[in-house]
Design a protein around this motif. Structure first.
Motif, PDB file in Angstrom:
ATOM      1  N   MET A  57      44.908  55.174  49.893  1.00  0.00           N
ATOM      2  CA  MET A  57      44.828  54.232  48.783  1.00  0.00           C
ATOM      3  C   MET A  57      44.882  52.828  49.363  1.00  0.00           C
ATOM      4  SD  MET A  57      47.507  53.916  45.619  1.00  0.00           S
ATOM      5  CE  MET A  57      48.912  54.135  46.649  1.00  0.00           C
ATOM      6  N   ASP A  58      43.761  52.167  49.406  1.00  0.00           N
ATOM      7  CA  ASP A  58      43.667  50.829  49.966  1.00  0.00           C
ATOM      8  C   ASP A  58      43.485  49.838  48.824  1.00  0.00           C
ATOM      9  OD1 ASP A  58      43.606  48.871  51.855  1.00  0.00           O
ATOM     10  OD2 ASP A  58      41.531  49.236  52.462  1.00  0.00           O
ATOM     11  N   MET A  59      44.592  49.236  48.399  1.00  0.00           N
ATOM     12  CA  MET A  59      44.545  48.297  47.286  1.00  0.00           C
ATOM     13  C   MET A  59      45.738  47.377  47.357  1.00  0.00           C
ATOM     14  SD  MET A  59      46.278  50.029  44.126  1.00  0.00           S
ATOM     15  CE  MET A  59      47.732  51.012  44.431  1.00  0.00           C
ATOM     16  N   THR A  60      45.676  46.336  46.567  1.00  0.00           N
ATOM     17  CA  THR A  60      46.764  45.376  46.473  1.00  0.00           C
ATOM     18  C   THR A  60      47.251  45.339  45.039  1.00  0.00           C
ATOM     19  OG1 THR A  60      45.781  44.040  48.227  1.00  0.00           O
ATOM     20  CG2 THR A  60      47.398  42.957  46.802  1.00  0.00           C
ATOM     21  N   LEU A  61      48.571  45.487  44.851  1.00  0.00           N
ATOM     22  CA  LEU A  61      49.181  45.357  43.530  1.00  0.00           C
ATOM     23  C   LEU A  61      49.757  43.956  43.399  1.00  0.00           C
ATOM     24  CD1 LEU A  61      51.183  48.688  43.149  1.00  0.00           C
ATOM     25  CD2 LEU A  61      48.942  48.139  42.207  1.00  0.00           C
ATOM     26  N   VAL A  62      49.548  43.341  42.242  1.00  0.00           N
ATOM     27  CA  VAL A  62      50.091  42.008  41.976  1.00  0.00           C
ATOM     28  C   VAL A  62      50.797  42.042  40.633  1.00  0.00           C
ATOM     29  CG1 VAL A  62      49.567  39.566  41.643  1.00  0.00           C
ATOM     30  CG2 VAL A  62      48.279  40.892  43.324  1.00  0.00           C
ATOM     31  N   LEU A  63      52.035  41.590  40.636  1.00  0.00           N
ATOM     32  CA  LEU A  63      52.840  41.514  39.424  1.00  0.00           C
ATOM     33  C   LEU A  63      52.637  40.154  38.770  1.00  0.00           C
ATOM     34  CD1 LEU A  63      55.068  43.174  37.961  1.00  0.00           C
ATOM     35  CD2 LEU A  63      56.719  41.900  39.324  1.00  0.00           C
ATOM     36  N   ARG A  64      52.266  40.173  37.506  1.00  0.00           N
ATOM     37  CA  ARG A  64      52.052  38.953  36.713  1.00  0.00           C
ATOM     38  C   ARG A  64      51.047  37.999  37.363  1.00  0.00           C
ATOM     39  NH1 ARG A  64      55.328  38.216  32.322  1.00  0.00           N
ATOM     40  NH2 ARG A  64      54.850  36.002  32.312  1.00  0.00           N
ATOM     41  N   VAL A  78      50.695  44.424  35.724  1.00  0.00           N
ATOM     42  CA  VAL A  78      50.397  44.673  37.131  1.00  0.00           C
ATOM     43  C   VAL A  78      48.891  44.872  37.254  1.00  0.00           C
ATOM     44  CG1 VAL A  78      50.898  46.095  39.162  1.00  0.00           C
ATOM     45  CG2 VAL A  78      52.611  45.901  37.328  1.00  0.00           C
ATOM     46  N   THR A  79      48.302  44.216  38.255  1.00  0.00           N
ATOM     47  CA  THR A  79      46.886  44.422  38.550  1.00  0.00           C
ATOM     48  C   THR A  79      46.759  45.113  39.899  1.00  0.00           C
ATOM     49  OG1 THR A  79      46.691  42.238  39.582  1.00  0.00           O
ATOM     50  CG2 THR A  79      46.118  42.410  37.236  1.00  0.00           C
ATOM     51  N   ALA A  80      45.670  45.835  40.054  1.00  0.00           N
ATOM     52  CA  ALA A  80      45.329  46.457  41.335  1.00  0.00           C
ATOM     53  C   ALA A  80      43.934  45.989  41.709  1.00  0.00           C
ATOM     54  CB  ALA A  80      45.362  47.979  41.234  1.00  0.00           C
ATOM     55  N   THR A  81      43.792  45.498  42.941  1.00  0.00           N
ATOM     56  CA  THR A  81      42.482  45.076  43.425  1.00  0.00           C
ATOM     57  C   THR A  81      42.150  45.825  44.707  1.00  0.00           C
ATOM     58  OG1 THR A  81      43.487  43.208  44.606  1.00  0.00           O
ATOM     59  CG2 THR A  81      42.585  42.759  42.416  1.00  0.00           C
ATOM     60  N   ASP A  82      40.863  46.029  44.920  1.00  0.00           N
ATOM     61  CA  ASP A  82      40.409  46.683  46.152  1.00  0.00           C
ATOM     62  C   ASP A  82      40.363  45.649  47.274  1.00  0.00           C
ATOM     63  OD1 ASP A  82      38.010  45.233  45.920  1.00  0.00           O
ATOM     64  OD2 ASP A  82      36.847  46.960  45.263  1.00  0.00           O
ATOM     65  N   PRO A  83      40.043  46.058  48.501  1.00  0.00           N
ATOM     66  CA  PRO A  83      40.042  45.111  49.627  1.00  0.00           C
ATOM     67  C   PRO A  83      39.091  43.930  49.470  1.00  0.00           C
ATOM     68  CG  PRO A  83      40.097  47.347  50.451  1.00  0.00           C
ATOM     69  CD  PRO A  83      39.864  47.448  48.962  1.00  0.00           C
ATOM     70  N   THR A  84      38.078  44.069  48.619  1.00  0.00           N
ATOM     71  CA  THR A  84      37.153  42.950  48.408  1.00  0.00           C
ATOM     72  C   THR A  84      37.594  42.038  47.268  1.00  0.00           C
ATOM     73  OG1 THR A  84      35.723  44.204  46.899  1.00  0.00           O
ATOM     74  CG2 THR A  84      35.219  44.332  49.271  1.00  0.00           C
ATOM     75  N   GLY A  85      38.735  42.362  46.622  1.00  0.00           N
ATOM     76  CA  GLY A  85      39.257  41.539  45.540  1.00  0.00           C
ATOM     77  C   GLY A  85      38.817  41.950  44.158  1.00  0.00           C
ATOM     78  N   ASN A  86      38.065  43.047  44.042  1.00  0.00           N
ATOM     79  CA  ASN A  86      37.617  43.513  42.734  1.00  0.00           C
ATOM     80  C   ASN A  86      38.764  44.187  41.984  1.00  0.00           C
ATOM     81  OD1 ASN A  86      34.864  42.754  42.981  1.00  0.00           O
ATOM     82  ND2 ASN A  86      34.571  44.504  44.331  1.00  0.00           N
ATOM     83  N   GLU A 100      35.544  54.930  39.199  1.00  0.00           N
ATOM     84  CA  GLU A 100      35.154  55.177  40.595  1.00  0.00           C
ATOM     85  C   GLU A 100      36.357  55.216  41.546  1.00  0.00           C
ATOM     86  OE1 GLU A 100      32.012  52.737  42.060  1.00  0.00           O
ATOM     87  OE2 GLU A 100      30.803  52.987  40.238  1.00  0.00           O
ATOM     88  N   HIS A 101      37.511  54.798  41.074  1.00  0.00           N
ATOM     89  CA  HIS A 101      38.702  54.738  41.914  1.00  0.00           C
ATOM     90  C   HIS A 101      39.805  55.686  41.442  1.00  0.00           C
ATOM     91  CE1 HIS A 101      37.384  51.240  44.285  1.00  0.00           C
ATOM     92  NE2 HIS A 101      36.733  50.926  43.180  1.00  0.00           N
ATOM     93  N   GLN A 102      39.542  56.460  40.397  1.00  0.00           N
ATOM     94  CA  GLN A 102      40.555  57.379  39.893  1.00  0.00           C
ATOM     95  C   GLN A 102      40.795  58.516  40.873  1.00  0.00           C
ATOM     96  OE1 GLN A 102      39.296  58.459  35.918  1.00  0.00           O
ATOM     97  NE2 GLN A 102      39.664  56.406  35.141  1.00  0.00           N
ATOM     98  N   GLY A 103      41.986  59.090  40.801  1.00  0.00           N
ATOM     99  CA  GLY A 103      42.339  60.198  41.670  1.00  0.00           C
ATOM    100  C   GLY A 103      42.828  59.770  43.049  1.00  0.00           C
ATOM    101  N   ARG A 104      43.082  58.492  43.235  1.00  0.00           N
ATOM    102  CA  ARG A 104      43.527  57.968  44.535  1.00  0.00           C
ATOM    103  C   ARG A 104      44.972  57.477  44.513  1.00  0.00           C
ATOM    104  NH1 ARG A 104      38.209  54.314  46.056  1.00  0.00           N
ATOM    105  NH2 ARG A 104      36.690  55.936  45.619  1.00  0.00           N
ATOM    106  N   GLY A 105      45.673  57.675  43.402  1.00  0.00           N
ATOM    107  CA  GLY A 105      47.062  57.242  43.304  1.00  0.00           C
ATOM    108  C   GLY A 105      47.255  55.842  42.757  1.00  0.00           C
ATOM    109  N   ILE A 106      46.179  55.186  42.371  1.00  0.00           N
ATOM    110  CA  ILE A 106      46.283  53.822  41.864  1.00  0.00           C
ATOM    111  C   ILE A 106      47.053  53.795  40.551  1.00  0.00           C
ATOM    112  CG2 ILE A 106      44.981  51.825  40.993  1.00  0.00           C
ATOM    113  CD1 ILE A 106      42.772  52.632  43.029  1.00  0.00           C
ATOM    114  N   GLY A 107      46.754  54.698  39.648  1.00  0.00           N
ATOM    115  CA  GLY A 107      47.452  54.746  38.362  1.00  0.00           C
ATOM    116  C   GLY A 107      48.950  54.975  38.548  1.00  0.00           C
ATOM    117  N   ARG A 108      49.295  55.922  39.404  1.00  0.00           N
ATOM    118  CA  ARG A 108      50.722  56.182  39.682  1.00  0.00           C
ATOM    119  C   ARG A 108      51.396  54.942  40.257  1.00  0.00           C
ATOM    120  NH1 ARG A 108      48.663  60.892  41.784  1.00  0.00           N
ATOM    121  NH2 ARG A 108      48.974  60.122  43.913  1.00  0.00           N
ATOM    122  N   ALA A 109      50.720  54.255  41.166  1.00  0.00           N
ATOM    123  CA  ALA A 109      51.284  53.046  41.773  1.00  0.00           C
ATOM    124  C   ALA A 109      51.463  51.939  40.731  1.00  0.00           C
ATOM    125  CB  ALA A 109      50.398  52.565  42.917  1.00  0.00           C
TER     126      ALA A 109
END
Length: 134
Positions: free
Chosen positions: A1-8, A46-54, A79-88
């Protein structure tokens, strides 16, 4: 899971509206005023973005000013479901609500989402009621 979580973090209304459209298969040209709603009504988000910032995921948390918080609008790009993003996202939202002094985190969901919320995220079922207003 390659993403960035940002709070607020900052939310682009068009990007979040498009994410919801993709995830809920409801294409629309309408742009929801997310930033305004979040600033006025939310305890946190909380937002989640991919490595390109999307933007690939989002969850909103509202509170009652006391012990209770509620998850709303949990969404992950199909396209990103099933990778643990929702749980995170849910785990980060729960931590943030706890940090705000909340003791309970509520969520309601459709039956087809029960495995996600109950099994993957650790919620338990309770009796609840629902009234359609519109």
């Amino acid at each position: 899971m390659d993403m960035t979580l940002v709070l607020r973090g900052p939310v682009d209304d068009a990007d979040l509206s498009a994410l919801h459209d993709r995830a809920f298969a409801s294409p629309s040209d309408a742009v929801t005023p997310w930033s305004e709603r979040l600033a006025r009504h939310s305890l946190t988000w909380v937002t989640a973005t991919d490595p390109t910032g999307n933007l690939v995921g989002f969850v909103n948390v509202i509170g009652d000013g006391g012990a209770h918080a509620v998850l709303l609008d949990t969404v992950v790009d199909p396209e990103h479901q099933g990778r643990g993003i929702g749980r995170a996202l849910v785990a980060a939202a729960a931590d943030a609500a706890r940090d705000h002094g909340c003791e309970w985190l509520h969520v309601d969901f459709e039956e087809d989402r029960s495995r996600f919320y109950l099994d993957a995220c650790g919620f338990r079922t309770t009796a609840a009621g629902l009234m359609r207003l519109a």
